[in-house]
Design an enzyme around this catalytic site. Structure first.
Site: not given
Length: 724
Positions: A404-405, A407-408, A410-412, A426, A522
């Site tokens: 799905l995406g 990030g800084g 990890g991966t989802v 995640k 954030d």
């Protein structure tokens, strides 16, 4: 007990028989290693070996990114990576002593980037090459960004303008060059993760005649004094380490001789290694072989330097005869012990499995998690502990199609549980203790939150090498994607108000209604997710902080996203709930204008959206920057009301900002007015909205000192956008 001792004696005898002690009996000095290049292809240029998938000429490399050329007009000949025209100093293919999950590397010589500036204007420098769409990454394990010069402040940013690090240099009148790189003439920023692209933002404040700054991404193990000298020519080159991995190159027929492991990025790529006892190139058909010098070794062989040596036994005929007699005499006992052997094997296997789970549990901070949950009394009894098997099945073995995406931290992945519940999983990328603490921090925070506009944590898994979190699945992406999509016409004035109100209520809950106040740290549009009904949900608590009730602020390392960052927090490192208020104010401006928080293509004053908003209000040009759709749908009074609220949120001084509870209350009141206004319009006839985007009488702020305050805020925001 007797059978157990007998079994141990048999095992020792078998070990001595099958694995005799190695000796240093050498083979002839000339050896022939298995080939590393395709048959008929050049495998060396100068002193650089060329292993496949790299190659010179057609049919010698796998795909164009691996094509190399050999310039024989130079002495010695030099190898170049064709795609980027970079000189290649070294290519690693296989390290017998390395960890298999580490990718291979290629050392190339990249050009030093030089900028000379005699004023205080900041300069943006993109990375020397863009590696997106290639099998290469700038290695985070080996590279550092080195900045050489006097009187400059440097920020390292990724493609999404997230701050990865920063440093500053200062000198006397005479340049001070040192290999320590601690700020006197030179400073350095270590890459924490591998990148495909980076941007460098330099602010110069020197007053000398030669205010030049050198920036270079360089292998940190070879940094020398001369490299950071500001007088270096812009044509100088430095060694830079790139990670590389292959896509589907290998054949299934070779799987017995080699192993391949997926890498984190790009997810479809692999690194391959020959199995123990085999040597050669795992990317060639039958490339992993037993060397010719080892084929005559009865006891196997090992590699020592560039030579292969046979393993020879120190045991003479008498010793072997004794061992044989022991084995023959033990056959009867062995038959009797068969049942015990099976039991022992199963026990050992079970014990190994338990130890492995305990290892990962401790490695992923399981004991710290238990301790923190106990201290905070935030354990959610409905939270489920998932097994590795359940999550592997749910994500189709973490298929790239389920991503799905990223990030800084990890991966989802999207997953479907056995009960057909859709979840988001995640998978963190833990490489050091600080990131373990980030993971534990997110679990602690999420277990204490119960709010319809906050993403719900369903469970976690600590049995794997990397920790896993399981969330509810939010199906409609994030607000950033919808705001900056030209086709997102559903973001009407009413929907903008509703999403803003829902988000504000969730943040206010974090600040005041949770068991312990939580500062998100954030807040940005990409961390506001939208479910199937387009209901807003706050997500990503990886850098959030829990704050004691008696604390008003905490001092901490500055973290956040460039453009949303509170200037007071940026300058003082004092984090408070008002830092989230500022970031939320930027999101409101983003909704009103459909512009990104930072735009590097515009001028300095228009680059920062918050600063541009303040300037527009001061110059009575507020309506000029609004999104045309909102001008048609909202009344002038409604727009003025929300403008006043945003202006308060973006106050540089935190004490001048409202609380999130007050912000949510203001937005709820504005929503009620909009609903009442629509009801009146229905009864009285269609309302004609004033369409002029410029109104000479618009004066939303009547404070006599407002001009001086706005100038102060503008100066501080410019300083945040151009750090010194």
């Amino acid at each position: 007990m007797f059978y157990n001792y007998l079994f141990q004696i048999i095992l020792v005898a078998l070990f001595l028989w099958v694995h005799p002690f190695p000796t240093a009996a050498s083979t002839p000095p000339t050896t022939a290693d298995p080939p590393i290049a395709k048959p008929g292809c050049q495998d060396i240029c100068g002193n650089v070996s060329i292993p496949y998938p790299f190659g010179i000429g057609n049919n010698c490399y796998h795909t164009p990114p691996y094509a190399v050329t050999c310039n024989t007009s130079l002495l010695p000949p030099k190898l170049f990576l064709s795609k980027f025209d970079l000189e290649v100093a070294h290519i690693t293919l296989n390290r017998q002593d390395s960890v298999a999950l580490y990718p291979h590397t290629i050392v190339v010589k990249t050009q030093l980037q030089k900028t000379c500036n005699n004023n205080t204007q900041d300069v943006n420098i993109n990375s020397s090459i863009d590696l997106s769409g290639t099998p290469y990454l700038f290695s985070g394990d080996f590279n550092s960004l080195i900045v050489g010069g006097c009187g400059s402040s440097t920020l390292l940013l990724d493609r999404s303008d997230t701050i990865l690090g920063g440093c500053a240099t200062a000198c006397d009148k005479v340049h001070m060059v040192t290999n320590k790189c601690t700020g006197r003439g030179c400073c350095s920023i270590d890459l924490k993760t591998s990148l495909e692209f980076y941007r460098v933002n330099i602010s110069s404040y020197g007053e000398g005649v030669n205010d030049c700054t050198n920036t270079m991404l360089i292998n940190r193990t070879v940094i020398e004094n001369e490299v950071v000298n500001p007088s270096l020519s812009e044509f100088a080159v430095v060694p830079t380490v790139l990670e590389w991995a292959s896509n589907n190159i290998t054949a299934d027929s070779d799987k017995l001789n080699r192993n391949c492991y997926p890498v984190a990025s790009p997810p479809e790529n692999y690194v391959c290694y020959c199995n123990y006892g085999y040597y050669g190139n795992p990317y060639l058909p039958s490339g992993c072989q037993v060397p010719r010098e080892c084929k005559g070794c009865k006891q196997g062989c090992f590699k020592e330097g560039s030579q292969y040596r046979c393993i020879r036994s120190n045991h003479g005929p008498k010793t072997r005869l004794i061992i044989l007699l022991v084995l023959v005499g033990s056959i009867v006992g062995l038959m009797l012990c068969t049942g015990n052997i099976s039991c022992i094997y199963l026990c050992i296997k079970k014990r190994r499995h338990i130890k492995m789970k305990e290892k990962f549990f401790q490695q992923n901070g399981g004991f710290l998690l238990k301790q923190q949950l106990s201290l905070n009394q935030g354990y959610n009894e409905s939270m489920k502990i998932f097994t590795t098997h359940e999550l592997r099945e749910a994500t189709n073995n973490y298929s790239k199609h389920n991503i799905l995406g990223r990030g800084g931290f990890g991966t989802v992945y999207k997953g479907i549980l056995p009960d057909n519940q859709v979840v988001a999983i995640k998978k963190s990328m833990v490489s050091d203790q600080s990131q373990v603490e980030q993971f534990i921090n997110e679990v602690i925070i999420l277990t204490q939150i119960k709010h319809r506009n906050v993403v719900k944590l369903l469970g976690c898994c600590l049995e794997t090498e990397v920790p896993l979190l399981v969330y509810e699945f939010v199906s409609n992406g994030n607000l950033f994607e919808h705001i900056h999509n030209d086709g997102a016409r559903w973001l009407s004035w009413g929907n903008c108000l509703r999403i803003s109100t829902e988000s504000a209520n969730a943040i206010a809950y974090l600040h005041s209604a949770a068991s312990m106040p939580i500062i998100h740290r954030d807040i940005k549009s990409s961390n506001i997710l939208l479910d199937s009904n387009f209901t807003a949900k706050i997500a990503d608590f990886g850098v959030s902080r829990l704050v004691s009730i008696d604390q008003t602020q905490v001092t901490t390392l500055v973290q956040g996203t460039f453009g949303y960052l509170d200037p007071e927090y940026f300058l003082t490192s004092h984090l408070s709930e008002k830092s989230d208020v500022y970031s939320f104010g930027v999101v409101l401006v983003e909704l009103l204008t459909k512009r990104k928080p930072i735009s590097w293509e515009t001028g300095l004053e228009d680059r920062n959206l918050a600063m541009h908003f303040i300037s527009s209000v001061k110059n009575n040009q507020f309506f000029d920057i609004l999104e045309p759709q909102l001008l048609k749908e909202a009344s002038q009074e409604q727009l003025v009301t929300i403008a006043e609220l945003v202006e308060k949120c973006l106050s540089v001084k935190g004490e001048d900002r409202p609380s999130m509870k007050d912000v949510a209350r203001e937005l709820e009141g504005l929503m009620r007015k909009v609903k009442d206004s629509r009801s009146d319009q229905h009864n009285e006839g269609e309302h004609v909205l004033l369409s002029e985007s410029r109104h000479p009488s618009f004066q939303p702020f009547e404070d006599q000192n407002i001009s001086r305050q706005l100038n102060f805020e503008k100066d501080l925001i410019i300083e945040m956008s151009s750090p010194r």
